[in-house]
Motif scaffolding. Structure first.
Motif, PDB file in Angstrom:
ATOM      1  N   ASN A   1     -12.263 -38.094 -26.993  1.00 19.86           N
ATOM      2  CA  ASN A   1     -12.733 -37.220 -28.076  1.00 19.86           C
ATOM      3  C   ASN A   1     -13.016 -35.808 -27.540  1.00 19.86           C
ATOM      4  OD1 ASN A   1     -13.602 -36.852 -30.825  1.00 19.86           O
ATOM      5  ND2 ASN A   1     -15.684 -36.694 -29.990  1.00 19.86           N
ATOM      6  N   ALA A   2     -13.699 -35.750 -26.408  1.00 15.86           N
ATOM      7  CA  ALA A   2     -14.070 -34.432 -25.846  1.00 15.86           C
ATOM      8  C   ALA A   2     -12.814 -33.655 -25.443  1.00 15.86           C
ATOM      9  CB  ALA A   2     -14.996 -34.633 -24.638  1.00 15.86           C
ATOM     10  N   ILE A   3     -11.848 -34.344 -24.816  1.00 14.07           N
ATOM     11  CA  ILE A   3     -10.628 -33.637 -24.357  1.00 14.07           C
ATOM     12  C   ILE A   3      -9.845 -33.106 -25.560  1.00 14.07           C
ATOM     13  CG2 ILE A   3      -8.367 -33.953 -23.209  1.00 14.07           C
ATOM     14  CD1 ILE A   3     -10.521 -34.037 -21.161  1.00 14.07           C
ATOM     15  N   LEU A   4      -9.717 -33.930 -26.585  1.00 14.79           N
ATOM     16  CA  LEU A   4      -8.929 -33.484 -27.748  1.00 14.79           C
ATOM     17  C   LEU A   4      -9.626 -32.339 -28.482  1.00 14.79           C
ATOM     18  CD1 LEU A   4      -7.464 -36.851 -29.141  1.00 14.79           C
ATOM     19  CD2 LEU A   4      -6.354 -35.160 -27.679  1.00 14.79           C
ATOM     20  N   ARG A   5     -10.942 -32.393 -28.555  1.00 10.49           N
ATOM     21  CA  ARG A   5     -11.684 -31.282 -29.209  1.00 10.49           C
ATOM     22  C   ARG A   5     -11.524 -29.989 -28.396  1.00 10.49           C
ATOM     23  NH1 ARG A   5     -12.429 -32.854 -34.184  1.00 10.49           N
ATOM     24  NH2 ARG A   5     -13.407 -34.871 -34.340  1.00 10.49           N
ATOM     25  N   THR A   6     -11.618 -30.106 -27.073  1.00 15.42           N
ATOM     26  CA  THR A   6     -11.441 -28.899 -26.244  1.00 15.42           C
ATOM     27  C   THR A   6     -10.015 -28.371 -26.398  1.00 15.42           C
ATOM     28  OG1 THR A   6     -12.901 -29.993 -24.691  1.00 15.42           O
ATOM     29  CG2 THR A   6     -11.879 -27.979 -23.909  1.00 15.42           C
ATOM     30  N   PHE A   7      -9.061 -29.299 -26.466  1.00 15.04           N
ATOM     31  CA  PHE A   7      -7.660 -28.897 -26.653  1.00 15.04           C
ATOM     32  C   PHE A   7      -7.521 -28.058 -27.927  1.00 15.04           C
ATOM     33  CE2 PHE A   7      -3.496 -29.964 -28.608  1.00 15.04           C
ATOM     34  CZ  PHE A   7      -2.663 -29.370 -27.673  1.00 15.04           C
ATOM     35  N   GLN A   8      -8.168 -28.515 -29.015  1.00  6.64           N
ATOM     36  CA  GLN A   8      -8.095 -27.757 -30.276  1.00  6.64           C
ATOM     37  C   GLN A   8      -8.695 -26.358 -30.101  1.00  6.64           C
ATOM     38  OE1 GLN A   8     -10.094 -30.987 -32.576  1.00  6.64           O
ATOM     39  NE2 GLN A   8      -8.745 -30.267 -34.206  1.00  6.64           N
ATOM     40  N   ARG A   9      -9.853 -26.309 -29.451  1.00  6.65           N
ATOM     41  CA  ARG A   9     -10.563 -25.024 -29.311  1.00  6.65           C
ATOM     42  C   ARG A   9      -9.798 -24.040 -28.440  1.00  6.65           C
ATOM     43  NH1 ARG A   9     -15.048 -28.027 -28.350  1.00  6.65           N
ATOM     44  NH2 ARG A   9     -14.950 -27.527 -26.126  1.00  6.65           N
ATOM     45  N   GLN A  10      -9.210 -24.578 -27.338  1.00  6.48           N
ATOM     46  CA  GLN A  10      -8.602 -23.664 -26.344  1.00  6.48           C
ATOM     47  C   GLN A  10      -7.085 -23.594 -26.496  1.00  6.48           C
ATOM     48  OE1 GLN A  10      -9.924 -24.980 -22.485  1.00  6.48           O
ATOM     49  NE2 GLN A  10     -12.073 -24.608 -22.986  1.00  6.48           N
ATOM     50  N   PHE A  11      -6.577 -23.996 -27.652  1.00  5.95           N
ATOM     51  CA  PHE A  11      -5.134 -24.195 -27.778  1.00  5.95           C
ATOM     52  C   PHE A  11      -4.320 -22.944 -27.418  1.00  5.95           C
ATOM     53  CE2 PHE A  11      -1.148 -24.103 -30.169  1.00  5.95           C
ATOM     54  CZ  PHE A  11      -0.498 -25.090 -29.450  1.00  5.95           C
ATOM     55  N   SER A  12      -4.726 -21.769 -27.924  1.00  2.63           N
ATOM     56  CA  SER A  12      -3.821 -20.628 -27.683  1.00  2.63           C
ATOM     57  C   SER A  12      -3.772 -20.235 -26.205  1.00  2.63           C
ATOM     58  CB  SER A  12      -4.107 -19.438 -28.584  1.00  2.63           C
ATOM     59  OG  SER A  12      -5.429 -19.217 -28.667  1.00  2.63           O
ATOM     60  N   GLU A  13      -4.899 -20.329 -25.479  1.00  6.98           N
ATOM     61  CA  GLU A  13      -4.842 -20.032 -24.029  1.00  6.98           C
ATOM     62  C   GLU A  13      -3.972 -21.059 -23.311  1.00  6.98           C
ATOM     63  OE1 GLU A  13      -7.571 -19.919 -26.065  1.00  6.98           O
ATOM     64  OE2 GLU A  13      -9.337 -19.736 -24.784  1.00  6.98           O
ATOM     65  N   LEU A  14      -4.136 -22.327 -23.705  1.00  2.27           N
ATOM     66  CA  LEU A  14      -3.356 -23.387 -23.042  1.00  2.27           C
ATOM     67  C   LEU A  14      -1.859 -23.189 -23.301  1.00  2.27           C
ATOM     68  CD1 LEU A  14      -5.636 -26.412 -23.959  1.00  2.27           C
ATOM     69  CD2 LEU A  14      -5.061 -25.714 -21.626  1.00  2.27           C
ATOM     70  N   GLU A  15      -1.534 -22.852 -24.537  1.00  4.45           N
ATOM     71  CA  GLU A  15      -0.123 -22.664 -24.887  1.00  4.45           C
ATOM     72  C   GLU A  15       0.464 -21.481 -24.103  1.00  4.45           C
ATOM     73  OE1 GLU A  15       0.852 -21.382 -28.876  1.00  4.45           O
ATOM     74  OE2 GLU A  15       2.473 -22.849 -28.963  1.00  4.45           O
ATOM     75  N   ASP A  16      -0.305 -20.389 -24.017  1.00  5.45           N
ATOM     76  CA  ASP A  16       0.177 -19.220 -23.251  1.00  5.45           C
ATOM     77  C   ASP A  16       0.437 -19.596 -21.803  1.00  5.45           C
ATOM     78  OD1 ASP A  16       0.005 -17.663 -25.431  1.00  5.45           O
ATOM     79  OD2 ASP A  16      -1.871 -16.649 -24.854  1.00  5.45           O
ATOM     80  N   SER A  17      -0.492 -20.371 -21.214  1.00  2.45           N
ATOM     81  CA  SER A  17      -0.311 -20.696 -19.792  1.00  2.45           C
ATOM     82  C   SER A  17       0.904 -21.612 -19.621  1.00  2.45           C
ATOM     83  CB  SER A  17      -1.582 -21.307 -19.187  1.00  2.45           C
ATOM     84  OG  SER A  17      -1.777 -22.614 -19.667  1.00  2.45           O
ATOM     85  N   ALA A  18       1.148 -22.534 -20.565  1.00  2.00           N
ATOM     86  CA  ALA A  18       2.326 -23.416 -20.460  1.00  2.00           C
ATOM     87  C   ALA A  18       3.608 -22.593 -20.552  1.00  2.00           C
ATOM     88  CB  ALA A  18       2.294 -24.474 -21.562  1.00  2.00           C
ATOM     89  N   ASN A  19       3.611 -21.601 -21.439  1.00  2.00           N
ATOM     90  CA  ASN A  19       4.829 -20.801 -21.644  1.00  2.00           C
ATOM     91  C   ASN A  19       5.212 -19.968 -20.424  1.00  2.00           C
ATOM     92  OD1 ASN A  19       5.473 -21.758 -24.111  1.00  2.00           O
ATOM     93  ND2 ASN A  19       4.304 -20.202 -25.242  1.00  2.00           N
ATOM     94  N   ARG A  20       4.272 -19.820 -19.500  1.00  2.00           N
ATOM     95  CA  ARG A  20       4.594 -19.054 -18.290  1.00  2.00           C
ATOM     96  C   ARG A  20       5.262 -19.930 -17.223  1.00  2.00           C
ATOM     97  NH1 ARG A  20      -0.235 -16.355 -19.766  1.00  2.00           N
ATOM     98  NH2 ARG A  20      -1.510 -17.696 -18.448  1.00  2.00           N
ATOM     99  N   ILE A  21       5.328 -21.270 -17.461  1.00  2.00           N
ATOM    100  CA  ILE A  21       5.921 -22.184 -16.463  1.00  2.00           C
ATOM    101  C   ILE A  21       7.286 -22.631 -17.001  1.00  2.00           C
ATOM    102  CG2 ILE A  21       5.588 -24.388 -15.263  1.00  2.00           C
ATOM    103  CD1 ILE A  21       2.573 -24.071 -15.953  1.00  2.00           C
TER     104      ILE A  21
END
Ligand SMILES: C[S@@+](CC[C@H](N)C(=O)[O-])C[C@H]1O[C@@H](n2cnc3c(N)ncnc32)[C@H](O)[C@@H]1O
Length: 428
Positions: free
Chosen positions: A116-136
């Protein structure tokens, strides 16, 4: 266990960590579910496999430590949750709640807080996470780096299009059995059944559906009016050009799509051979549905001395075992099951089959070499070497740029699957 998300996590674990093919594991898992959940299970498993590196990257960023050993399957449950949140239209609260609930049927209620905690954090931080993935790059394209390097070298201008096409859902193509109906007649039957579709004149037996549907909704399917087969695969029988009463070998035949097509086009004597006895049963089922007959042989195409009766063949179809890198959109697990080193082993086996089957062809006969690969090692390099080393092999161009040094017709995934064909005849 009948929880669809739990089954998806188990299925993905079996494929990615245990190396099993999705087409083996998925039907087993799906057999426990109702049709709606079956479709959801399939959508989630295909989707996670399409975007695996991106989802792995998210987990790496969000977990203090990766889940290992017996807990590894829960990491796949996290991918399932994240996939629904990023790529599906599942309402966010339902995606999280249902993923957390799956832990109950996985007998791990103690992990509910963490998931639950990981999925909630994923929702909150989604745009930073997506940006970092797009750089790889591996996350940007969601393919293994060895494969991207091979594609870049072989297709400097098209590799990105190929990778993008591999991420798409494959269309459902039908092959109309023209012994029963013309394509125009069958198109009318589809109209009457309310199944929207298009004709594609480049492929003379083919119809593509606007949306995949259950085969039993297709008019006359049980009676053999049509078969499901990608348009590129349908070229095999047309290029082989079988004639009535000829003796034909389909040397790697299972599950029999091309064997049946050959027999729809000509009243020929076909030997359908395959090294896999289970898969050979599928050839028999397909022949039966279509009311056709072939002589099915369970044998190894690379050792014809063990099974050949000495009667030469007029035509041979060699649809050799290959990397299947042309059909990734239909089998996204291929990206994670294949290794770079497999390609050399496969190319050796293909060469062995080609060289050992060649003596079975009559002088004046035709051999069609086929793969569902996009890699030159398995395709034009293989055939060019064979032409160079085989005195009585005559190259037959399939288009104007098909030459003995870069032989064959390479179709890339897009409208159809990725496929390769080369036609060779034997000097009289
Ligand atoms: C690409 S699939 C063939 C698809 C088939 N032609 C069709 O259209 O339905 C390759 C087949 O080669 C078979 N195979 C692999 N190694 C073989 C061998 N040494 N001899 C004969 N068949 C082999 C596999 O079992 C598999 O069914």
């Amino acid at each position: 266990m009948t929880n669809v998300r739990a089954l998806a996590a188990q299925t993905l674990f079996q494929v990615v960590d245990k190396g099993q093919s999705l087409s083996t594991v998925l039907p087993n898992a799906a057999s426990k579910l109702n049709p709606k959940d079956k479709a959801l299970l399939q959508q989630i498993c295909y989707g996670v496999l399409r975007y695996l590196p991106t989802l792995e990257h998210y987990c790496q960023q969000l977990l203090d430590q990766p889940l290992k050993g017996k807990r590894r399957v829960y990491q796949f449950l996290l991918y399932v949750g994240m996939y629904q949140l990023q790529y599906m239209r599942t309402p966010e609260h339902a995606a999280v709640a249902e993923t957390v609930n799956a832990l109950q049927s996985m007998r791990a209620p103690g992990l509910k807080g963490l998931v639950n905690a990981i999925l909630r954090t994923f929702q909150r931080q989604f745009s930073e996470l997506e940006d970092s993935a797009n750089r790889i790059p591996v996350c940007q394209y969601n393919h293994p780096s060895w494969f991207m390097k091979k594609l870049q070298a072989a297709y400097p201008d098209q590799w990105q299009d190929i990778l993008a096409a591999n991420q798409d859902q494959a269309p459902m193509w039908l092959r109309v059995n023209q012994a029963h109906y013309s394509v125009a007649e069958y198109s009318e039957l589809l109209d009457e059944a309310g199944i929207s579709h298009c004709l594609e004149p480049r492929f003379e037996d083919a119809i593509v559906l606007d949306k995949p549907c259950d085969v039993y909704l297709l008019p006359g399917f049980r009676e053999g009016a049509c078969s499901v087969q990608d348009a590129a695969a349908q070229l095999a029988a047309r290029l082989l050009n079988p004639q009535n009463n000829e003796r034909i070998l389909d040397a790697c035949a299972a599950p029999g799509g091309k064997t049946c097509h050959i027999l729809e086009l000509a009243d020929a004597n076909v030997d359908a051979l395959d090294a896999d006895s289970e898969r050979l049963l599928r050839v028999e089922e397909n022949l039966k549905r279509l009311g056709l007959h072939a002589h099915c042989i369970h044998a190894d195409a690379s050792t014809p001395n063990d099974w050949w009766d000495g009667q030469p063949y007029d035509r041979i179809l060699l649809d050799v075992p290959c990397s299947a890198t042309g059909v990734i959109r239909r089998h996204p697990d291929i990206k994670w099951l294949r290794r770079n080193t497999d390609i050399t082993d496969l190319a050796q086996l293909q060469q062995q089959i080609l060289e050992n089957i060649w003596p079975l062809l009559k002088p004046g006969g035709t051999l069609l070499y086929a793969t569902c690969s996009v890699l030159p090692e398995e395709n034009c390099d293989q055939v060019a070497a064979f032409l160079q080393n085989t005195d009585d092999a005559l190259h037959q161009p399939l288009h104007q740029d098909d030459t003995p040094t870069t032989p064959g017709l390479q179709l890339l995934p897009g409208l159809s699957d990725g496929f390769y064909y080369a036609k060779i005849t034997k000097r009289q």
